[in-house]
Design a protein around this motif. Structure first.
Motif, PDB file in Angstrom:
ATOM      1  N   TYR A  75      -1.195   5.520   3.669  1.00 38.76           N
ATOM      2  CA  TYR A  75      -2.158   4.528   4.158  1.00 38.76           C
ATOM      3  C   TYR A  75      -1.529   3.670   5.251  1.00 38.76           C
ATOM      4  O   TYR A  75      -2.119   3.433   6.312  1.00 38.76           O
ATOM      5  N   SER A 126      -3.658  -2.757  -1.072  1.00 35.21           N
ATOM      6  CA  SER A 126      -4.787  -2.817  -0.139  1.00 35.21           C
ATOM      7  C   SER A 126      -5.336  -1.431   0.185  1.00 35.21           C
ATOM      8  O   SER A 126      -6.522  -1.284   0.458  1.00 35.21           O
ATOM      9  N   GLY A 127      -4.475  -0.418   0.143  1.00 30.44           N
ATOM     10  CA  GLY A 127      -4.926   0.944   0.423  1.00 30.44           C
ATOM     11  C   GLY A 127      -5.916   1.419  -0.626  1.00 30.44           C
ATOM     12  O   GLY A 127      -6.861   2.147  -0.336  1.00 30.44           O
ATOM     13  N   CYS A 130      -9.820  -7.174  -1.413  1.00 31.84           N
ATOM     14  CA  CYS A 130      -8.595  -7.988  -1.494  1.00 31.84           C
ATOM     15  C   CYS A 130      -8.935  -9.435  -1.141  1.00 31.84           C
ATOM     16  O   CYS A 130      -8.561 -10.372  -1.856  1.00 31.84           O
ATOM     17  N   ALA A 183       0.854  -1.205   0.000  1.00 29.39           N
ATOM     18  CA  ALA A 183       0.000   0.000   0.000  1.00 29.39           C
ATOM     19  C   ALA A 183       0.879   1.239   0.000  1.00 29.39           C
ATOM     20  O   ALA A 183       2.089   1.158   0.257  1.00 29.39           O
ATOM     21  N   ILE A 221      -7.575  -0.829  -2.927  1.00 34.98           N
ATOM     22  CA  ILE A 221      -8.649  -1.807  -3.168  1.00 34.98           C
ATOM     23  C   ILE A 221      -9.516  -2.041  -1.927  1.00 34.98           C
ATOM     24  O   ILE A 221     -10.713  -2.317  -2.039  1.00 34.98           O
ATOM     25  N   GLY A 222      -8.877  -1.941  -0.754  1.00 39.69           N
ATOM     26  CA  GLY A 222      -9.599  -2.200   0.502  1.00 39.69           C
ATOM     27  C   GLY A 222      -9.480  -3.670   0.896  1.00 39.69           C
ATOM     28  O   GLY A 222      -9.435  -4.552   0.039  1.00 39.69           O
ATOM     29  N   ASP A 223      -9.439  -3.930   2.199  1.00 32.50           N
ATOM     30  CA  ASP A 223      -9.254  -5.295   2.720  1.00 32.50           C
ATOM     31  C   ASP A 223     -10.328  -6.251   2.196  1.00 32.50           C
ATOM     32  O   ASP A 223     -10.045  -7.397   1.823  1.00 32.50           O
ATOM     33  N   GLU A 224     -11.543  -5.775   2.198  1.00 39.47           N
ATOM     34  CA  GLU A 224     -12.699  -6.594   1.831  1.00 39.47           C
ATOM     35  C   GLU A 224     -12.560  -7.150   0.399  1.00 39.47           C
ATOM     36  O   GLU A 224     -12.690  -8.358   0.169  1.00 39.47           O
ATOM     37  N   ARG A 281      -2.403   3.446   9.340  1.00 41.28           N
ATOM     38  CA  ARG A 281      -2.823   2.136   9.852  1.00 41.28           C
ATOM     39  C   ARG A 281      -1.917   1.662  11.006  1.00 41.28           C
ATOM     40  O   ARG A 281      -2.395   1.138  12.014  1.00 41.28           O
ATOM     41  N   LYS A 325     -15.189   0.034  -7.462  1.00 41.48           N
ATOM     42  CA  LYS A 325     -15.229   0.071  -5.995  1.00 41.48           C
ATOM     43  C   LYS A 325     -15.551   1.485  -5.478  1.00 41.48           C
ATOM     44  O   LYS A 325     -15.003   2.456  -5.927  1.00 41.48           O
ATOM     45  N   HIS A 347      -2.033  -0.506  -8.930  1.00 42.35           N
ATOM     46  CA  HIS A 347      -3.010  -0.853  -7.893  1.00 42.35           C
ATOM     47  C   HIS A 347      -3.271  -2.359  -7.851  1.00 42.35           C
ATOM     48  O   HIS A 347      -3.743  -2.885  -6.841  1.00 42.35           O
TER      49      HIS A 347
END
Lengths: 201, 201
Positions: free
Chosen positions: A132, A183-184, A191, A128, A186-189, A136, B201, B178
């Motif tokens: 970000y 991940s920053g 990913c 990331a 796309i987001g954890d979910e 975190r 997203k 990304h």
């Protein structure tokens, strides 16, 4: 799933551990990260906190090579190796053993390399942007007094040295992975969703 | 979609072009690859086949720098630049212009770098194992008499030199993207699906 094992390499603060846990939870399989430390402690006799602190560090001790060069032994034996090398060999064997026995997610510790000859694995790299990661790290682990940029750089450098020392590969080179996710962005979910899709394909 | 533009960088033979077309088709937006060549031909006056052959090559001509160093002009002007540099500047301007005007997919040509300051883009890198690429290249483009390993290495080296010359970045470094997808492992279909999910997203 069609691929039994998912390995996750990760930049410090990128959320690789959380994403690994999320994937494992949804698939109903174990996630080895701290659990690997427990197993290593049991098998090596080292204290778990020592392994947590030193389990991804590189050896600078050359005693074993020295003995080997002098012809004192037929080759380095486990007991003549440095602590770091002994930890690496222990975890190498544990990771191979786990992969043989069960479906799982394994986070870090050169697991992509250690299992690279198996064709039932998905190898993932999570990274990331610095902003970000900094936010975190401070949110989850708190401020330890070290400047956040230095903290990230030191931890990443440690992981890079460790990986490159034991694998002779470039850390974070996409060619070593099937999927590299920011991940920053796309987001954890998402990913987790993408990793599961790749594993189930 | 929440991100208007998708850029796709790709290893030769990895299917980046096909995946870009697939994504664009599903989103109902244009895919610029050969279409970029047509625009460049119109705007630069060069022949399209010349651009196709030379559009991702690096300049070795230093005439402009020489003039500049001698103080003959206030700086390199467009007409004193090498053909390759003029092609790069033309395509740089076209890519920025396209991104300003419409939602689209853009394949190759440093588009990730050229649009790196925009926050409405998804930058993707597509790669694959050598065996997969070799089979795909021979199937789609035929055997041109050059050993396939050399053919892939030459084309990749050309793209790497071009990218690194004009961007001062490492080609294929995940931090520039990304999403990095191994198309040989994941398959074109799932690659397209993941890219669309990331964009929406």
């Amino acid at each position: 799933m069609s691929k039994r094992i998912i390995t996750i390499s990760r930049q410090f603060g990128s959320g690789g551990h959380s994403i690994g846990k999320m994937v494992a939870g949804r698939l109903g399989i174990p996630c080895y990260d701290n659990e690997l430390v427990t197993r290593m402690a049991e098998e090596s006799g080292f204290d778990a906190s020592f392994i947590r602190e030193n389990g991804e560090k590189v050896s600078t001790y050359t005693g074993a090579d020295l003995f080997y060069g002098m012809g004192i032994s037929a080759g380095p034996t486990f007991s003549t190796l440095s602590l770091y090398d002994r930890l690496y060999i222990t975890q190498h064997n544990i990771i191979r053993d786990i992969a043989e026995k069960e479906e799982c997610v394994i986070v870090g510790r050169c697991s992509d390399y250690i299992l690279s000859e198996r064709d039932d694995c998905v190898h993932v790299f999570i990274y990331a942007d610095n902003d970000y990661r900094a936010e975190r790290i401070l949110r989850l682990y708190g401020d330890n007094g070290v400047k956040i940029e230095k903290r990230m750089k030191d931890k990443d450098s440690q992981r890079i040295s460790y990986y490159e020392h034991y694998t002779n590969r470039d850390w974070g080179n996409p060619l070593n992975y099937h999927l590299c996710l920011n991940s920053g962005f796309i987001g954890d979910e998402l990913c987790a969703e993408m990793i599961i899709k790749a594993a189930q394909k």
